[in-house]
Structure formats: C-alpha cells, structure tokens
Design a protein around this motif. Structure first.
Motif, mmCIF file in Angstrom:
data_model
loop_
_atom_site.group_PDB
_atom_site.id
_atom_site.type_symbol
_atom_site.label_atom_id
_atom_site.label_comp_id
_atom_site.label_asym_id
_atom_site.label_seq_id
_atom_site.Cartn_x
_atom_site.Cartn_y
_atom_site.Cartn_z
ATOM 1 N N ILE A 11 17.925 6.567 10.742
ATOM 2 C CA ILE A 11 16.844 7.523 11.021
ATOM 3 C C ILE A 11 17.373 8.613 11.945
ATOM 4 N N SER A 12 17.189 9.863 11.542
ATOM 5 C CA SER A 12 17.526 10.981 12.431
ATOM 6 C C SER A 12 16.299 11.314 13.272
ATOM 7 N N GLY A 13 16.516 11.512 14.555
ATOM 8 C CA GLY A 13 15.421 11.886 15.450
ATOM 9 C C GLY A 13 15.116 13.369 15.415
ATOM 10 N N PHE A 77 19.906 4.586 14.745
ATOM 11 C CA PHE A 77 19.197 5.774 15.212
ATOM 12 C C PHE A 77 20.225 6.839 15.569
ATOM 13 N N SER A 79 19.987 10.473 17.157
ATOM 14 C CA SER A 79 18.916 11.326 17.698
ATOM 15 C C SER A 79 19.394 12.298 18.758
ATOM 16 N N LEU A 90 10.383 10.812 16.918
ATOM 17 C CA LEU A 90 11.034 9.498 16.788
ATOM 18 C C LEU A 90 10.260 8.441 17.572
#
Ligand code: FNR
Length: 187
Positions: A11-13, A77, A79, A90
C-alpha cells in the motif's frame, strides 16, 4: 521441491500520480526475490471512517482489502511523512480496516519503508506507524530500515529507483518480512 511462494499486499501512503513512494513500491515489486509476489492495493477510494456507518457494514472496497490482507503473508507500507507523521489517507484506511471483525492485521507481519524530499526519509512517520501496528497486534520488521531521503534526486524520469543503498536494502527488507511471516505462522 519448488521454493515456497509468498504473497505480500503493498500500500502506498501517497495518492498522487507522480508519487516517489509509489515509485518506491514499484521498485520493491521489481527488486523482490522471485518467490515473493507483491500486489499493490490502492486506498484512494476508501471512505472516511464513521462509526455510524461502518460498525456493521463496510463498503465493498474495504471488505475486499480486508480479505486480501487477511489472506496475504504480509503487508508492505510505502509511505511519505506528512507533518512528521502518517498521511491521513493511510491512517484512515488502517483505522477502518482495524474495525473489521476479521481483524486483518492481527498477527500479521508488516514492513515499512518510505521516501521523502527531506533529510530524514520518513523516519518519524515510520516510528508512528510502528506504534499503530502495536495496537493492531501486527508485527513490524525491525531491520533493515528503508528511508529514502532527498527522494527528488533518487528516481529517474521514468520512475526507476537510482539509489544504490535502497536497492540493496529493499530485497533484504522483503526477505525479513517473509521470514517474520513464517515465524508468526509456525507458533
Ligand atoms: C510533506 N512533506 C514532508 N516531508 C518530510 O520529510 N516530513 C514532513 O513532515 C513532511 N510534511 C509534509 C506534509 C504535507 C501535507 C505534504 C504534502 C508534504 C514533503 C514530502 O516528503 C513530499 O511531498 C513527498 O514527495 C511526498 O511523497 P510522495 O507523494 O512523493 O510519495
């Protein structure tokens, strides 16, 4: 016997198109050892958590993400740091997922990395995110720490990672993530 495969949800923040963190996520996909598959999930459609709406029923995209995280071997993560902490989008995604009855982060191995245009390369965000993971009973890889500072100088025009230190550390982080995942599943 074939090598065991691991599936990681990343997951990109950052929600913006030209994000250095999303570029770093793509670099992780490319640099991952062959037995580690990294699948990106986008959080831009996750609504703000509201207990009046989300106590019993969750939107389809939250249901889907919760199920994908629950089934995965780990979460990565990637981010930025906003105002010395976790970007709101996020944090909100983590908050809403944390209320899902399946508890997708419980006993889950997670890895954290980030890119920022300043000198500390998201260090402060990373320690805040580690603290959040404690409450969720997720386990964050301790080392290596991947903090890409001065990110505006660390990618080429096509978004490829140029930083040799990060290129060396990212596969180590991913290997540590799947080792931690294996340990958590064996106890
Ligand atoms: C930032 N930025 C930033 N950088 C940093 O190192 N520490 C910080 O606390 C902040 N705070 C901050 C707040 C907000 C609201 C924005 C928009 C930006 C700068 C940040 O590192 C830079 O914008 C990155 O390029 C953001 O990451 P992406 O979008 O390129 O992945």
């Amino acid at each position: 016997m074939s090598e065991q495969q691991f599936r990681i949800i990343a997951i990109s923040g950052s929600l913006r198109k030209g994000s250095y963190n999303t570029m770093a996520l793509k670099a992780a996909q490319q640099l991952a050892p062959a037995n580690i598959i990294i699948e990106q999930e986008n959080i831009s459609g996750i609504p703000f958590y509201n207990a009046d709406l989300h106590t019993l029923a969750f939107p389809d995209n939250v249901e889907r993400l919760a199920a994908r995280i629950k089934a995965a071997d780990g979460v990565l993560f990637v981010s930025p740091e906003y105002n010395y902490s976790i970007p709101g989008a996020l944090k909100n995604a983590i908050d809403i997922l944390s209320r899902h009855p399946d508890k997708p982060f419980d006993n889950k191995a997670v890895a954290i990395m980030g890119a920022s245009i300043s000198a500390l390369g998201t260090a402060r965000m990373q320690y805040h995110l580690r603290q959040v993971m404690v409450y969720l009973n997720a386990y964050a890889v301790n080392r290596p720490e991947v903090m890409i500072a001065a990110a505006q100088h660390k990618f080429d025009g096509d978004g490829n990672l140029l930083d040799e230190t990060a290129k060396k550390l990212i596969p180590q982080l991913l290997t540590a993530l799947v080792e931690l995942s294996r340990k958590l599943r064996s106890v």
